[in-house]
Design a protein around this motif. Structure first.
Motif, PDB file in Angstrom:
ATOM      1  N   THR A   1       0.782  -1.237   0.000  1.00 48.37           N
ATOM      2  CA  THR A   1       0.000   0.000   0.000  1.00 48.37           C
ATOM      3  C   THR A   1       0.819   1.295   0.000  1.00 48.37           C
ATOM      4  OG1 THR A   1      -0.066  -0.109   2.406  1.00 48.37           O
ATOM      5  CG2 THR A   1      -1.979  -0.998   1.227  1.00 48.37           C
ATOM      6  N   LEU A   2       2.151   1.190   0.153  1.00 50.73           N
ATOM      7  CA  LEU A   2       2.937   2.423   0.273  1.00 50.73           C
ATOM      8  C   LEU A   2       4.047   2.512  -0.771  1.00 50.73           C
ATOM      9  CD1 LEU A   2       3.287   2.590   4.170  1.00 50.73           C
ATOM     10  CD2 LEU A   2       1.766   3.967   2.739  1.00 50.73           C
ATOM     11  N   TYR A   3       4.348   3.734  -1.122  1.00 55.36           N
ATOM     12  CA  TYR A   3       5.470   4.063  -1.996  1.00 55.36           C
ATOM     13  C   TYR A   3       6.635   4.476  -1.102  1.00 55.36           C
ATOM     14  CZ  TYR A   3       8.454   7.261  -4.612  1.00 55.36           C
ATOM     15  OH  TYR A   3       9.533   7.895  -5.140  1.00 55.36           O
ATOM     16  N   ALA A   4       7.855   4.089  -1.461  1.00 54.62           N
ATOM     17  CA  ALA A   4       9.032   4.613  -0.754  1.00 54.62           C
ATOM     18  C   ALA A   4      10.214   4.666  -1.710  1.00 54.62           C
ATOM     19  CB  ALA A   4       9.373   3.761   0.465  1.00 54.62           C
ATOM     20  N   GLY A   5      11.135   5.557  -1.423  1.00 51.27           N
ATOM     21  CA  GLY A   5      12.313   5.686  -2.270  1.00 51.27           C
ATOM     22  C   GLY A   5      13.398   6.441  -1.530  1.00 51.27           C
ATOM     23  N   MET A   6      14.587   6.525  -2.173  1.00 49.38           N
ATOM     24  CA  MET A   6      15.686   7.278  -1.572  1.00 49.38           C
ATOM     25  C   MET A   6      15.992   8.463  -2.473  1.00 49.38           C
ATOM     26  SD  MET A   6      19.412   5.896  -0.326  1.00 49.38           S
ATOM     27  CE  MET A   6      18.801   4.614   0.753  1.00 49.38           C
ATOM     28  N   GLN A   7      15.949   9.668  -1.897  1.00 51.07           N
ATOM     29  CA  GLN A   7      16.090  10.902  -2.686  1.00 51.07           C
ATOM     30  C   GLN A   7      17.433  11.566  -2.423  1.00 51.07           C
ATOM     31  OE1 GLN A   7      13.637  15.022  -3.856  1.00 51.07           O
ATOM     32  NE2 GLN A   7      12.580  13.392  -2.782  1.00 51.07           N
ATOM     33  N   LEU A   8      17.965  12.197  -3.475  1.00 54.28           N
ATOM     34  CA  LEU A   8      19.252  12.898  -3.389  1.00 54.28           C
ATOM     35  C   LEU A   8      19.142  14.335  -3.879  1.00 54.28           C
ATOM     36  CD1 LEU A   8      22.466  12.983  -3.273  1.00 54.28           C
ATOM     37  CD2 LEU A   8      22.377  12.260  -5.666  1.00 54.28           C
ATOM     38  N   ILE A   9      19.699  15.243  -3.076  1.00 52.19           N
ATOM     39  CA  ILE A   9      19.885  16.643  -3.495  1.00 52.19           C
ATOM     40  C   ILE A   9      21.357  16.978  -3.275  1.00 52.19           C
ATOM     41  CG2 ILE A   9      19.344  19.037  -2.940  1.00 52.19           C
ATOM     42  CD1 ILE A   9      16.867  18.270  -3.724  1.00 52.19           C
ATOM     43  N   LEU A  10      21.954  17.643  -4.246  1.00 47.00           N
ATOM     44  CA  LEU A  10      23.360  18.039  -4.115  1.00 47.00           C
ATOM     45  C   LEU A  10      23.438  19.546  -3.807  1.00 47.00           C
ATOM     46  CD1 LEU A  10      24.689  15.887  -7.075  1.00 47.00           C
ATOM     47  CD2 LEU A  10      25.181  15.534  -4.633  1.00 47.00           C
ATOM     48  N   PRO A  11      24.570  19.986  -3.249  1.00 44.26           N
ATOM     49  CA  PRO A  11      24.700  21.401  -2.881  1.00 44.26           C
ATOM     50  C   PRO A  11      24.326  22.337  -4.033  1.00 44.26           C
ATOM     51  CG  PRO A  11      26.585  20.167  -2.063  1.00 44.26           C
ATOM     52  CD  PRO A  11      25.782  19.213  -2.893  1.00 44.26           C
ATOM     53  N   GLY A  12      23.539  23.349  -3.718  1.00 45.23           N
ATOM     54  CA  GLY A  12      23.143  24.344  -4.709  1.00 45.23           C
ATOM     55  C   GLY A  12      21.920  23.952  -5.538  1.00 45.23           C
ATOM     56  N   GLU A  13      21.483  22.718  -5.433  1.00 43.72           N
ATOM     57  CA  GLU A  13      20.344  22.267  -6.244  1.00 43.72           C
ATOM     58  C   GLU A  13      19.006  22.582  -5.567  1.00 43.72           C
ATOM     59  OE1 GLU A  13      21.613  18.487  -8.920  1.00 43.72           O
ATOM     60  OE2 GLU A  13      20.896  18.021  -6.905  1.00 43.72           O
ATOM     61  N   THR A  14      17.963  22.588  -6.401  1.00 45.37           N
ATOM     62  CA  THR A  14      16.603  22.627  -5.848  1.00 45.37           C
ATOM     63  C   THR A  14      15.749  21.595  -6.551  1.00 45.37           C
ATOM     64  OG1 THR A  14      16.164  24.431  -7.388  1.00 45.37           O
ATOM     65  CG2 THR A  14      16.441  25.037  -5.076  1.00 45.37           C
ATOM     66  N   ALA A  15      14.880  20.974  -5.776  1.00 47.21           N
ATOM     67  CA  ALA A  15      13.825  20.136  -6.343  1.00 47.21           C
ATOM     68  C   ALA A  15      12.600  21.038  -6.327  1.00 47.21           C
ATOM     69  CB  ALA A  15      13.621  18.891  -5.488  1.00 47.21           C
ATOM     70  N   PRO A  16      12.130  21.436  -7.535  1.00 47.46           N
ATOM     71  CA  PRO A  16      11.190  22.560  -7.639  1.00 47.46           C
ATOM     72  C   PRO A  16       9.858  22.342  -6.915  1.00 47.46           C
ATOM     73  CG  PRO A  16      11.499  21.440  -9.766  1.00 47.46           C
ATOM     74  CD  PRO A  16      12.477  20.843  -8.827  1.00 47.46           C
TER      75      PRO A  16
ATOM     76  N   ASP B   1       1.776   8.062   0.402  1.00 48.98           N
ATOM     77  CA  ASP B   1       0.569   7.229   0.357  1.00 48.98           C
ATOM     78  C   ASP B   1      -0.050   7.186  -1.048  1.00 48.98           C
ATOM     79  OD1 ASP B   1      -0.601   9.772   0.226  1.00 48.98           O
ATOM     80  OD2 ASP B   1      -1.171   9.778   2.335  1.00 48.98           O
ATOM     81  N   VAL B   2       0.782   7.459  -2.049  1.00 49.33           N
ATOM     82  CA  VAL B   2       0.337   7.477  -3.448  1.00 49.33           C
ATOM     83  C   VAL B   2      -0.496   6.230  -3.842  1.00 49.33           C
ATOM     84  CG1 VAL B   2       1.191   7.284  -5.823  1.00 49.33           C
ATOM     85  CG2 VAL B   2       2.177   8.969  -4.307  1.00 49.33           C
ATOM     86  N   PRO B   3      -0.042   5.010  -3.489  1.00 47.32           N
ATOM     87  CA  PRO B   3      -0.817   3.849  -3.931  1.00 47.32           C
ATOM     88  C   PRO B   3      -2.249   3.860  -3.388  1.00 47.32           C
ATOM     89  CG  PRO B   3       1.363   3.153  -3.212  1.00 47.32           C
ATOM     90  CD  PRO B   3       1.215   4.600  -2.810  1.00 47.32           C
ATOM     91  N   LEU B   4      -2.419   4.351  -2.156  1.00 45.03           N
ATOM     92  CA  LEU B   4      -3.770   4.396  -1.583  1.00 45.03           C
ATOM     93  C   LEU B   4      -4.606   5.462  -2.273  1.00 45.03           C
ATOM     94  CD1 LEU B   4      -2.842   3.853   2.160  1.00 45.03           C
ATOM     95  CD2 LEU B   4      -4.188   2.319   0.710  1.00 45.03           C
TER      96      LEU B   4
ATOM     97  N   ASN C   1       0.820  -2.897   6.631  1.00 49.90           N
ATOM     98  CA  ASN C   1       1.960  -3.070   5.719  1.00 49.90           C
ATOM     99  C   ASN C   1       3.047  -2.130   6.176  1.00 49.90           C
ATOM    100  OD1 ASN C   1       0.843  -4.811   3.379  1.00 49.90           O
ATOM    101  ND2 ASN C   1      -0.767  -3.315   3.816  1.00 49.90           N
ATOM    102  N   GLN C   2       4.194  -2.709   6.550  1.00 53.00           N
ATOM    103  CA  GLN C   2       5.207  -1.900   7.222  1.00 53.00           C
ATOM    104  C   GLN C   2       6.494  -1.752   6.434  1.00 53.00           C
ATOM    105  OE1 GLN C   2       6.001  -2.878  11.280  1.00 53.00           O
ATOM    106  NE2 GLN C   2       3.857  -3.226  11.812  1.00 53.00           N
ATOM    107  N   GLY C   3       7.313  -0.837   6.935  1.00 50.33           N
ATOM    108  CA  GLY C   3       8.684  -0.699   6.461  1.00 50.33           C
ATOM    109  C   GLY C   3       9.503  -0.208   7.629  1.00 50.33           C
ATOM    110  N   LEU C   4      10.794  -0.477   7.621  1.00 44.61           N
ATOM    111  CA  LEU C   4      11.627   0.092   8.675  1.00 44.61           C
ATOM    112  C   LEU C   4      12.976   0.538   8.135  1.00 44.61           C
ATOM    113  CD1 LEU C   4      13.995  -1.928   9.950  1.00 44.61           C
ATOM    114  CD2 LEU C   4      12.034  -3.020  10.988  1.00 44.61           C
ATOM    115  N   VAL C   5      13.537   1.520   8.831  1.00 39.44           N
ATOM    116  CA  VAL C   5      14.852   2.056   8.501  1.00 39.44           C
ATOM    117  C   VAL C   5      15.681   1.974   9.772  1.00 39.44           C
ATOM    118  CG1 VAL C   5      16.114   4.054   7.596  1.00 39.44           C
ATOM    119  CG2 VAL C   5      13.702   3.749   6.992  1.00 39.44           C
ATOM    120  N   VAL C   6      16.889   1.448   9.655  1.00 38.28           N
ATOM    121  CA  VAL C   6      17.758   1.390  10.838  1.00 38.28           C
ATOM    122  C   VAL C   6      18.422   2.755  11.004  1.00 38.28           C
ATOM    123  CG1 VAL C   6      19.766   0.307  11.905  1.00 38.28           C
ATOM    124  CG2 VAL C   6      18.183  -1.070  10.541  1.00 38.28           C
ATOM    125  N   SER C   7      18.090   3.413  12.092  1.00 38.52           N
ATOM    126  CA  SER C   7      18.684   4.724  12.340  1.00 38.52           C
ATOM    127  C   SER C   7      20.022   4.584  13.059  1.00 38.52           C
ATOM    128  CB  SER C   7      17.725   5.569  13.164  1.00 38.52           C
ATOM    129  OG  SER C   7      18.265   6.838  13.362  1.00 38.52           O
TER     130      SER C   7
END
Ligand code: GTQ
Length: 350
Positions: A86-101, A161-164, A278-284
């Motif tokens: 039921t959930l969307y997940a991903g890993m996002q990257l921004i580099l110095p000086g950039e913008t995600a509009p 929650d895009v899929p829902l 429906n779960q997900g986990l990230v090791v902090s």
């Protein structure tokens, strides 16, 4: 083929052109005796994903990509852009000086920050610095953009929650046409107004069902979590755990996504537990061994795991661990369908 079977088959064939199907051939699949979750338990290793994400950083800009993300697509759900059912997940990257509009969409998002020195996100006229371990949420419908004034790659986990929203087929989205939205509020405003244990005299809800606090700093969350150890025993099924709450109603931080932190002291092993979300986990922090229906997964810092609902699980900490959890529990609870089972004693759950 017996005559009965043939007669029935012929009958079904005559139903087909009229868009009719016999329920009795479908009943068991449609109303299963217990949940059958399609999600495959799966781990994305930070050490493997990070270099690929940095490679994407060489291939295209954040602006070009709109969002430069490697999607965690569950191997059992190929083509669906889902980490679990039921959930969307991903890993996002921004580099110095950039913008995600700046853009907005009906779907709500949460972000758990893995690596940042100077990354920020702006939501509904307010800017929040992103620091490792912070939870930053983007309520459905709110304008948001991400940027980076600092050093090195800024990397975080997105959960949406895009899929829902798409099950209900009610998604809208819009681009602002600017890299960055106008900032109209001071930094830390939402936390000051709603997140200090106090509330405005006339409560209002700027984001409908979603928490009015859009940044939950790790430092505070972590301190609270670890403080529990001074006076409490850990929950035998969850370890020490605190959830991110909406201060206006005490509910989950978002209407369709739940989020919580847990701490397992070194050596702690949790008792068998299962729940329908429906779960997900990230090791902090630290490392943890997850046993899921007899399959064992070893997770380290920044690794991400997809966990199917309704499978028995135990967790064991090989060293002091702090885990970030997310799931669709919030949506399930609102709809009255969430269930959990603590301990496999065989007791009926409903
Ligand atoms: O940062 O707004 O991973 O709109 C997917 C869709 C992130 C975002 C994603 C999005 C975003």
């Amino acid at each position: 083929m017996s005559n009965t079977t043939k007669t029935r088959r012929d009958f079904y064939a005559r139903l087909d052109p009229g868009s009719l199907v016999p329920l009795w051939e479908r009943m068991k699949g449609l109303v299963p005796p217990e949940p059958k979750n399609k999600t495959q338990a799966y781990v994305w290793r930070f050490d493997e994903v990070r270099p690929l994400l940095l490679e994407a950083g060489d291939l295209l800009t954040a602006k070009e990509a709109e969002r430069r993300v490697l999607v965690f697509e569950n191997p059992a759900l190929q083509g669906t852009s889902r980490i679990n059912s039921t959930l969307y997940a991903g890993m996002q990257l921004i580099l110095p000086g950039e913008t995600a509009p700046a853009h907005r969409h009906v779907a709500g998002a949460l972000r758990f920050i893995l690596e940042s020195d100077g990354g920020y996100t702006a939501v509904a006229g307010e800017r929040a610095d992103m620091k490792r371990g912070d939870l930053v949420i983007t309520p459905g419908g709110a304008w948001h953009d991400h940027g980076h004034d600092g050093e090195g790659p800024c990397i975080w986990i997105d959960v949406l929650d895009v899929p829902l929203v798409n099950v209900f087929e009610c998604g809208f989205s819009e681009e602002l046409g600017e890299d960055q939205q106008a900032i109209t509020k001071s930094d830390g405003h939402s936390l000051a107004e709603f997140g200090s244990g106090m509330l405005p005299m006339t409560p209002y809800s700027p984001f409908a069902e979603t928490s009015p606090i859009f940044s939950y700093p790790y430092e505070r969350a972590r301190d609270s979590l670890l403080s529990l150890k001074k006076s409490n025993e850990p929950d035998p099924y969850l370890g020490y755990a605190l959830r991110y709450a909406n201060p206006l109603d005490g509910g989950w931080v978002m209407p369709m996504i739940s989020a919580w932190l847990s701490h397992l002291p070194k050596g702690m092993a949790t008792q068998p537990y299962r729940a329908t979300d429906n779960q997900g986990l990230v090791v902090s922090e630290g490392s943890v061994k997850v046993d899921l229906d007899g399959q064992t997964f070893e997770l380290h810092r920044n690794d991400v795991m997809a966990l199917p609902g309704w499978k028995w699980r135990t967790l064991k900490a090989s060293e002091d661990a702090i885990l970030f959890h997310f799931s669709d529990r919030s949506a399930q609870e609102k709809l009255g369908i969430w269930k959990e089972q603590r301990g496999n004693s065989g007791a009926a759950i409903w």
